[in-house]
Design a protein around this motif. Sequence first.
Motif, mmCIF file in Angstrom:
data_model
loop_
_atom_site.group_PDB
_atom_site.id
_atom_site.type_symbol
_atom_site.label_atom_id
_atom_site.label_comp_id
_atom_site.label_asym_id
_atom_site.label_seq_id
_atom_site.Cartn_x
_atom_site.Cartn_y
_atom_site.Cartn_z
ATOM 1 N N LEU A 145 0.713 -1.525 -0.167
ATOM 2 C CA LEU A 145 0.340 0.486 0.032
ATOM 3 C C LEU A 145 1.205 0.727 -0.251
ATOM 4 N N THR A 146 0.788 2.139 -1.016
ATOM 5 C CA THR A 146 1.355 2.975 -0.885
ATOM 6 C C THR A 146 0.394 4.979 -1.163
ATOM 7 N N ILE A 147 0.696 5.460 -0.385
ATOM 8 C CA ILE A 147 0.095 6.300 0.075
ATOM 9 C C ILE A 147 1.096 7.835 -0.030
ATOM 10 N N TYR A 148 -0.143 8.549 -1.242
ATOM 11 C CA TYR A 148 0.993 9.508 -1.703
ATOM 12 C C TYR A 148 0.825 11.201 -0.384
ATOM 13 N N LEU A 149 1.373 11.925 -0.377
ATOM 14 C CA LEU A 149 1.385 12.959 1.221
ATOM 15 C C LEU A 149 1.631 14.611 0.122
ATOM 16 N N SER A 150 0.577 15.465 0.464
ATOM 17 C CA SER A 150 0.928 16.669 0.524
ATOM 18 C C SER A 150 1.003 17.983 1.574
ATOM 19 N N ASP A 151 1.752 18.753 1.647
ATOM 20 C CA ASP A 151 2.210 19.450 2.038
ATOM 21 C C ASP A 151 0.526 21.129 1.872
ATOM 22 N N THR A 152 0.911 20.936 0.369
ATOM 23 C CA THR A 152 0.537 21.838 -0.256
ATOM 24 C C THR A 152 -1.040 21.777 -1.237
ATOM 25 N N ASP A 153 -1.312 20.697 -0.987
ATOM 26 C CA ASP A 153 -3.009 20.050 -1.374
ATOM 27 C C ASP A 153 -4.093 21.796 -0.808
ATOM 28 N N LYS A 154 -4.564 22.644 -1.172
ATOM 29 C CA LYS A 154 -5.364 23.143 -0.994
ATOM 30 C C LYS A 154 -6.655 22.149 -1.018
ATOM 31 N N ALA A 155 -7.225 21.337 -2.105
ATOM 32 C CA ALA A 155 -8.627 20.983 -1.462
ATOM 33 C C ALA A 155 -8.713 20.054 -0.245
ATOM 34 N N LEU A 156 -7.662 19.443 -0.070
ATOM 35 C CA LEU A 156 -7.803 18.495 1.532
ATOM 36 C C LEU A 156 -7.135 19.526 2.585
ATOM 37 N N SER A 157 -6.645 20.616 2.739
ATOM 38 C CA SER A 157 -7.331 21.825 3.374
ATOM 39 C C SER A 157 -8.388 22.441 3.783
ATOM 40 N N ILE A 158 -9.498 22.349 2.482
ATOM 41 C CA ILE A 158 -10.632 23.037 2.930
ATOM 42 C C ILE A 158 -11.711 21.754 3.439
ATOM 43 N N SER A 159 -10.900 20.281 2.683
ATOM 44 C CA SER A 159 -12.296 19.512 3.105
ATOM 45 C C SER A 159 -11.527 19.198 4.747
ATOM 46 N N LYS A 160 -10.048 18.939 5.678
ATOM 47 C CA LYS A 160 -10.013 19.145 6.717
ATOM 48 C C LYS A 160 -10.756 20.501 7.829
ATOM 49 N N PHE A 161 -10.352 21.716 7.112
ATOM 50 C CA PHE A 161 -11.793 22.227 7.743
ATOM 51 C C PHE A 161 -13.010 22.308 7.495
ATOM 52 N N GLY A 201 6.276 20.868 -9.928
ATOM 53 C CA GLY A 201 4.574 21.043 -9.766
ATOM 54 C C GLY A 201 4.140 19.706 -9.525
ATOM 55 N N ALA A 202 4.094 19.703 -8.183
ATOM 56 C CA ALA A 202 3.076 19.546 -6.975
ATOM 57 C C ALA A 202 1.994 20.724 -6.164
ATOM 58 N N ALA A 203 2.385 22.005 -6.820
ATOM 59 C CA ALA A 203 1.775 22.444 -6.349
ATOM 60 C C ALA A 203 0.977 23.444 -7.282
ATOM 61 N N THR A 204 1.284 22.976 -8.026
ATOM 62 C CA THR A 204 0.600 23.479 -9.406
ATOM 63 C C THR A 204 -1.535 23.932 -9.054
ATOM 64 N N GLY A 205 -1.626 24.446 -9.419
ATOM 65 C CA GLY A 205 -3.278 24.897 -9.500
ATOM 66 C C GLY A 205 -3.470 25.074 -8.284
ATOM 67 N N ASN A 206 -4.540 23.979 -7.835
ATOM 68 C CA ASN A 206 -4.470 23.852 -5.723
ATOM 69 C C ASN A 206 -3.590 23.118 -5.757
ATOM 70 N N GLY A 207 -3.264 22.451 -6.295
ATOM 71 C CA GLY A 207 -2.283 20.951 -5.065
ATOM 72 C C GLY A 207 -2.523 20.201 -5.321
ATOM 73 N N HIS A 208 -3.717 19.598 -5.908
ATOM 74 C CA HIS A 208 -4.478 18.233 -5.768
ATOM 75 C C HIS A 208 -4.431 17.615 -6.849
ATOM 76 N N SER A 209 -4.078 18.266 -7.893
ATOM 77 C CA SER A 209 -4.141 17.542 -8.822
ATOM 78 C C SER A 209 -2.750 16.728 -9.605
ATOM 79 N N TYR A 210 -1.870 16.249 -8.655
ATOM 80 C CA TYR A 210 0.327 16.225 -8.565
ATOM 81 C C TYR A 210 -0.032 15.304 -9.449
ATOM 82 N N PHE A 211 -1.227 13.717 -9.315
ATOM 83 C CA PHE A 211 -0.669 13.117 -9.928
ATOM 84 C C PHE A 211 -0.798 12.500 -11.296
ATOM 85 N N ARG A 212 -0.782 13.831 -12.021
ATOM 86 C CA ARG A 212 -0.906 13.953 -13.031
ATOM 87 C C ARG A 212 -0.004 15.233 -13.550
ATOM 88 N N LYS A 213 -0.151 16.233 -12.677
ATOM 89 C CA LYS A 213 0.293 18.075 -12.759
ATOM 90 C C LYS A 213 1.882 17.439 -12.951
#
Length: 266
Positions: A145-161, A201-213
């Motif tokens: 099991l591989t889990i990718y993590l990010s500190d610049t994912d704004k979509a997850l920051s909103i979800s956390k809020f 490129g991990a922070a491109t846009g809102n930083g949530h689509s990094y696996f393609r961006k």
Amino acid sequence: KDVFVYIHGYKVVFSNPLLVATELWHFLGYDGAFISYAWPSTPGSLAYAKDLETAAYSSRNLRLLLEYLAKETDAQRIHILAYSAGTRVAIETLGQLALLHAGDPEGSILQKLRIHNVILVGSDYDRDIFSGYLEDGLLDVMEKLTIYLSDTDKALSISKFVFTRRRLGQAFMPENMSPAVRDYLQRTNNLILVDVTNAAGAATGNGHSYFRKSPWVSSDVLMTLKYDLPPGERGLVRHKTMPAWTFPEDYTSRLKQQLETRIGLE
């Protein structure tokens, strides 16, 4: 002999997962069979809560699909790549399988289900609920099991809020990790955390689509699926303060060297 299952996120039309799955299959050299698991998300910004419930009931159908693939096909390895809210579908499906096979002899679950790589990207899932699944034997139903993590994912920051709880796909903070959790992650070899915060490129846009961006992250995902390489052989390095892997500044040259070595071996 490989089957790849891609599970999309929320708020997308039916064609989106088909296009993403085809794109990934192309870069894998059209090896194996690629399945787009198109759960019925709603293409509207206000459908977030509805889609989360839809993801929950879609997990049973995914379980039936995985059981069918294992029983009725000659596939030797089944791989799952889940993104964003789609990780809810994947986690709850795998949690169901863990509970259904809880009494099976050690090793027989993997032989029966043939689930190899499970990759969770930008996971919008509660960490504590996920921890409960780990306690219930989640890792017993897959090889890795591989889990990718990010500190610049704004979509997850909103979800956390919204939920007031950290999401599974958010980067861990060293000061918030208990010694027990750190010890568990260090000794659990088939649970791999990859912090993409420093990836190009991990922070491109809102930083949530990094696996393609991000070309770095997409390359790492593809190396995992195509060659089944461990992190250290994919150009990644150990995180300085966390039991995780990260992308060094010379990642591209490291990856090139590893890939040349791999092709040379073949």
